[in-house]
Design a protein around this motif. Structure first.
Motif, PDB file in Angstrom:
ATOM      1  N   ILE A 171     -19.159  11.614  14.048  1.00 11.73           N
ATOM      2  CA  ILE A 171     -17.954  11.104  13.383  1.00 11.73           C
ATOM      3  C   ILE A 171     -17.061  10.437  14.420  1.00 11.73           C
ATOM      4  N   LYS A 172     -16.634   9.245  14.115  1.00  9.31           N
ATOM      5  CA  LYS A 172     -15.814   8.469  15.056  1.00  9.31           C
ATOM      6  C   LYS A 172     -14.443   8.188  14.453  1.00  9.31           C
ATOM      7  N   LYS A 173     -13.414   8.316  15.286  1.00 16.70           N
ATOM      8  CA  LYS A 173     -12.067   7.945  14.844  1.00 16.70           C
ATOM      9  C   LYS A 173     -11.846   6.463  15.111  1.00 16.70           C
ATOM     10  N   ILE A 174     -11.285   5.773  14.128  1.00 17.60           N
ATOM     11  CA  ILE A 174     -10.951   4.358  14.332  1.00 17.60           C
ATOM     12  C   ILE A 174      -9.456   4.158  14.104  1.00 17.60           C
ATOM     13  N   TYR A 175      -8.904   3.268  14.894  1.00 16.99           N
ATOM     14  CA  TYR A 175      -7.473   2.978  14.843  1.00 16.99           C
ATOM     15  C   TYR A 175      -7.304   1.502  14.476  1.00 16.99           C
ATOM     16  N   ASP A 176      -6.636   1.255  13.375  1.00 17.61           N
ATOM     17  CA  ASP A 176      -6.417  -0.124  12.915  1.00 17.61           C
ATOM     18  C   ASP A 176      -4.951  -0.344  12.587  1.00 17.61           C
ATOM     19  N   THR A 177      -4.490  -1.545  12.851  1.00 19.96           N
ATOM     20  CA  THR A 177      -3.155  -1.967  12.420  1.00 19.96           C
ATOM     21  C   THR A 177      -3.328  -3.206  11.556  1.00 19.96           C
ATOM     22  N   TRP A 178      -2.994  -3.058  10.306  1.00 16.75           N
ATOM     23  CA  TRP A 178      -3.188  -4.134   9.333  1.00 16.75           C
ATOM     24  C   TRP A 178      -1.852  -4.572   8.753  1.00 16.75           C
ATOM     25  N   VAL A 179      -1.775  -5.846   8.418  1.00 15.73           N
ATOM     26  CA  VAL A 179      -0.564  -6.395   7.805  1.00 15.73           C
ATOM     27  C   VAL A 179      -0.886  -6.832   6.375  1.00 15.73           C
ATOM     28  N   PHE A 180      -0.141  -6.257   5.439  1.00 16.62           N
ATOM     29  CA  PHE A 180      -0.280  -6.606   4.031  1.00 16.62           C
ATOM     30  C   PHE A 180       0.911  -7.466   3.612  1.00 16.62           C
ATOM     31  N   SER A 181       0.680  -8.321   2.637  1.00 14.90           N
ATOM     32  CA  SER A 181       1.738  -9.242   2.220  1.00 14.90           C
ATOM     33  C   SER A 181       1.758  -9.377   0.704  1.00 14.90           C
ATOM     34  N   ARG A 182       2.965  -9.669   0.188  1.00 13.36           N
ATOM     35  CA  ARG A 182       3.122  -9.880  -1.252  1.00 13.36           C
ATOM     36  C   ARG A 182       4.306 -10.783  -1.541  1.00 13.36           C
ATOM     37  N   ASP A 183       4.120 -11.683  -2.507  1.00 10.67           N
ATOM     38  CA  ASP A 183       5.215 -12.525  -2.998  1.00 10.67           C
ATOM     39  C   ASP A 183       6.003 -11.696  -4.010  1.00 10.67           C
ATOM     40  N   THR A 184       7.240 -11.338  -3.655  1.00 14.78           N
ATOM     41  CA  THR A 184       8.031 -10.437  -4.500  1.00 14.78           C
ATOM     42  C   THR A 184       8.484 -11.079  -5.804  1.00 14.78           C
ATOM     43  N   THR A 185       8.387 -12.408  -5.912  1.00 18.88           N
ATOM     44  CA  THR A 185       8.785 -13.073  -7.163  1.00 18.88           C
ATOM     45  C   THR A 185       7.592 -13.263  -8.097  1.00 18.88           C
ATOM     46  N   SER A 186       6.405 -12.920  -7.617  1.00 18.51           N
ATOM     47  CA  SER A 186       5.201 -13.112  -8.426  1.00 18.51           C
ATOM     48  C   SER A 186       5.037 -11.982  -9.436  1.00 18.51           C
ATOM     49  N   ALA A 187       4.478 -12.322 -10.590  1.00 15.99           N
ATOM     50  CA  ALA A 187       4.192 -11.311 -11.615  1.00 15.99           C
ATOM     51  C   ALA A 187       2.990 -10.463 -11.206  1.00 15.99           C
ATOM     52  N   ASN A 188       2.200 -10.971 -10.262  1.00 15.24           N
ATOM     53  CA  ASN A 188       1.030 -10.235  -9.772  1.00 15.24           C
ATOM     54  C   ASN A 188       1.489  -9.137  -8.814  1.00 15.24           C
ATOM     55  N   PRO A 189       1.234  -7.863  -9.133  1.00 12.90           N
ATOM     56  CA  PRO A 189       1.717  -6.757  -8.289  1.00 12.90           C
ATOM     57  C   PRO A 189       0.847  -6.476  -7.073  1.00 12.90           C
ATOM     58  N   ASN A 190      -0.294  -7.170  -6.953  1.00 15.18           N
ATOM     59  CA  ASN A 190      -1.252  -6.861  -5.889  1.00 15.18           C
ATOM     60  C   ASN A 190      -0.799  -7.362  -4.520  1.00 15.18           C
ATOM     61  N   TRP A 191      -1.114  -6.541  -3.502  1.00 16.85           N
ATOM     62  CA  TRP A 191      -0.894  -6.912  -2.108  1.00 16.85           C
ATOM     63  C   TRP A 191      -2.192  -7.461  -1.557  1.00 16.85           C
ATOM     64  N   GLN A 192      -2.093  -8.256  -0.476  1.00 18.34           N
ATOM     65  CA  GLN A 192      -3.271  -8.780   0.189  1.00 18.34           C
ATOM     66  C   GLN A 192      -3.188  -8.531   1.688  1.00 18.34           C
ATOM     67  N   LEU A 193      -4.345  -8.279   2.287  1.00 19.06           N
ATOM     68  CA  LEU A 193      -4.419  -8.156   3.727  1.00 19.06           C
ATOM     69  C   LEU A 193      -4.355  -9.557   4.333  1.00 19.06           C
ATOM     70  N   VAL A 194      -3.394  -9.772   5.238  1.00 14.30           N
ATOM     71  CA  VAL A 194      -3.183 -11.113   5.799  1.00 14.30           C
ATOM     72  C   VAL A 194      -3.433 -11.166   7.309  1.00 14.30           C
ATOM     73  N   ASN A 195      -3.533  -9.975   7.942  1.00 12.61           N
ATOM     74  CA  ASN A 195      -3.761  -9.989   9.384  1.00 12.61           C
ATOM     75  C   ASN A 195      -4.273  -8.612   9.831  1.00 12.61           C
ATOM     76  N   THR A 196      -5.122  -8.612  10.861  1.00  7.67           N
ATOM     77  CA  THR A 196      -5.572  -7.375  11.514  1.00  7.67           C
ATOM     78  C   THR A 196      -5.200  -7.487  12.985  1.00  7.67           C
ATOM     79  N   LEU A 197      -4.455  -6.518  13.489  1.00  9.54           N
ATOM     80  CA  LEU A 197      -3.916  -6.595  14.843  1.00  9.54           C
ATOM     81  C   LEU A 197      -4.732  -5.819  15.858  1.00  9.54           C
ATOM     82  N   THR A 198      -5.858  -5.262  15.445  1.00 11.41           N
ATOM     83  CA  THR A 198      -6.720  -4.545  16.382  1.00 11.41           C
ATOM     84  C   THR A 198      -8.133  -5.049  16.263  1.00 11.41           C
TER      85      THR A 198
END
Length: 198
Positions: A171-198
């Motif tokens: 078993i391996k531990k992994i460390y990730d830093t991810w950036v999620f984004s969302r348009d707050t004026t959109s009717a779509n409630p879903n977030w999207q992954l826009v960047n990975t920093l590791t």
């Protein structure tokens, strides 16, 4: 005698009509035309409604909203990691969770892996922690950076099933830093992954 009864009836009808008129006047108001005061009150109600609607659209990212977001982010993280471990030529399940650039980057990595004749074996154990590192709003876009610590069993094998990297028993531990984004004026409630920093 009959005339006196007729007069009494007329008086009673007049009294009833007067009572009804006064009741209607009290309920409906005195004026039938434009009323500046009523308009001012109406404008105030409309403005309050607009402000409340704007607040809903702005989505105040308070403690409750952050907790709900993290629950969804954990599911998204596991879905994306698991989808990437599948030995297909492109991502399928996680496509709605990725913006165009990240989707293309991940698919390019899958393509290169397949061209080398390698394939992945990844067993997702679980997420140890998911912490919001920061959240920033740029105009109508809200970006949230999350630090993940997860556990997986992973290894890469070649076409002859020889282990290239990793350990199928460990078993391996992994460390990730991810950036999620969302348009707050959109009717779509879903977030999207826009960047990975590791």
């Amino acid at each position: 005698m009959s005339y006196s009864f007729e007069y009494i009836d007329i008086i009673l009808l007049a009294m009833i009509a007067g009572f009804i008129f006064l009741r209607l006047r009290g309920i409906l108001g005195k004026r039938s035309g434009y009323d500046g005061k009523q308009s001012t009150q109406f404008d105030k109600i409309v403005k309050e409604a607009i402000v409340k609607k704007t607040i809903r659209k702005d989505e105040v990212f308070d403690e409750k909203a952050q907790k709900e977001f993290l629950n969804g982010a954990k599911i998204a993280y596991e879905t994306i990691i698991t989808d990437f471990s599948d030995n297909d030529n492109k991502l399928t399940t996680s496509k709605p969770l990725l913006n165009k650039d990240i989707y293309n980057q991940f698919n390019e990595a899958l393509k290169e892996r397949n061209e080398r004749g390698h394939y992945a074996e990844i067993t997702f154990i679980g997420i140890n922690s998911a912490v919001i590192k920061e959240h920033k709003k740029l105009d109508k876009i809200l970006n949230v950076t999350v630090d993940f610590i997860a556990e997986v069993i992973t290894c890469i094998k070649d076409k002859d099933k020889k282990i290239i990297s990793g350990d199928p028993e460990k078993i391996k531990k992994i460390y990730d830093t991810w950036v999620f984004s969302r348009d707050t004026t959109s009717a779509n409630p879903n977030w999207q992954l826009v960047n990975t920093l590791t």
